[in-house]
Design a protein around this motif. Sequence first.
Motif, PDB file in Angstrom:
ATOM      1  N   LEU A 212      38.709  28.365  41.995  1.00 35.74           N
ATOM      2  CA  LEU A 212      37.839  28.903  42.972  1.00 35.74           C
ATOM      3  C   LEU A 212      38.287  30.169  43.429  1.00 35.74           C
ATOM      4  O   LEU A 212      39.754  30.230  43.828  1.00 35.74           O
ATOM      5  CB  LEU A 212      38.285  27.366  43.961  1.00 35.74           C
TER       6      LEU A 212
ATOM      7  N   THR B 211      38.181  32.546  46.225  1.00 36.52           N
ATOM      8  CA  THR B 211      37.699  33.587  48.250  1.00 36.52           C
ATOM      9  C   THR B 211      38.050  34.976  48.423  1.00 36.52           C
ATOM     10  O   THR B 211      39.159  34.804  47.450  1.00 36.52           O
ATOM     11  CB  THR B 211      39.327  32.045  48.265  1.00 36.52           C
TER      12      THR B 211
ATOM     13  N   ARG C  76      28.779  28.582  49.861  1.00 41.76           N
ATOM     14  CA  ARG C  76      29.442  28.484  50.583  1.00 41.76           C
ATOM     15  C   ARG C  76      30.339  26.891  50.590  1.00 41.76           C
ATOM     16  O   ARG C  76      30.079  26.212  50.857  1.00 41.76           O
ATOM     17  CB  ARG C  76      28.567  29.097  52.012  1.00 41.76           C
ATOM     18  N   ALA C  77      31.865  27.003  51.068  1.00 46.70           N
ATOM     19  CA  ALA C  77      32.574  26.817  51.355  1.00 46.70           C
ATOM     20  C   ALA C  77      32.602  26.096  52.901  1.00 46.70           C
ATOM     21  O   ALA C  77      32.656  26.625  53.736  1.00 46.70           O
ATOM     22  CB  ALA C  77      33.909  26.434  50.679  1.00 46.70           C
TER      23      ALA C  77
ATOM     24  N   VAL D 279      31.106  22.829  48.367  1.00 51.73           N
ATOM     25  CA  VAL D 279      30.545  24.162  48.368  1.00 51.73           C
ATOM     26  C   VAL D 279      29.459  23.773  48.190  1.00 51.73           C
ATOM     27  O   VAL D 279      28.367  23.161  47.460  1.00 51.73           O
ATOM     28  CB  VAL D 279      30.954  25.045  47.319  1.00 51.73           C
TER      29      VAL D 279
END
Length: 175
Positions: A31, A33, A90-91, A126
């Motif tokens: 993941l 970010t 998009r989380a 997500v």
Amino acid sequence: MSNLSEHATTSDPKAVETVRDLIGDIETAMLTTVTDAGLVSRPMKTQHIEFDGDLWFLTKKDTAKYDEILKDPRVNLAYAGKSYVSISGRAEFVEDDARKKVLWNKMYEKILDTPYDDPNLVLIRVTAETAEYWESGSAVKMISHLLKKAVGKGSDPKSEPGLTETVDLTSVPKP
């Protein structure tokens, strides 16, 4: 790597199914970010739920990734196995005790050092927007290609071994 515009984009349900099949057996995703200092990646265990355009993860609220996602929800998930899949989306955080309980197992208790009913525990959903995938017959060929590309040779997108396509997942119907 390659630019999204170099590849055909599709929302064909069969391509979406292919992405589902390619990530189905891969336990861990990286993941990525966005932070003030740049991009940060860390391993996350994907929840085994039928992929419908959403991917689920568990985390604690007192982590850097929680703060990073609150500030900028854009994320990328990288899966590597027999094939390679990169999913951008998009989380968001979801408070759903029933879903946490369903997804929970003893391994999480050890990894996260907390029980499933800890109020500090939160779900990350997500929502996938695009996925690029490479079905490689040979990981050695793919690694060789990536190394050549890194040093400026072999950057023709048509020469990418096994690159299937980019899949637009924003129009995937949810059950």
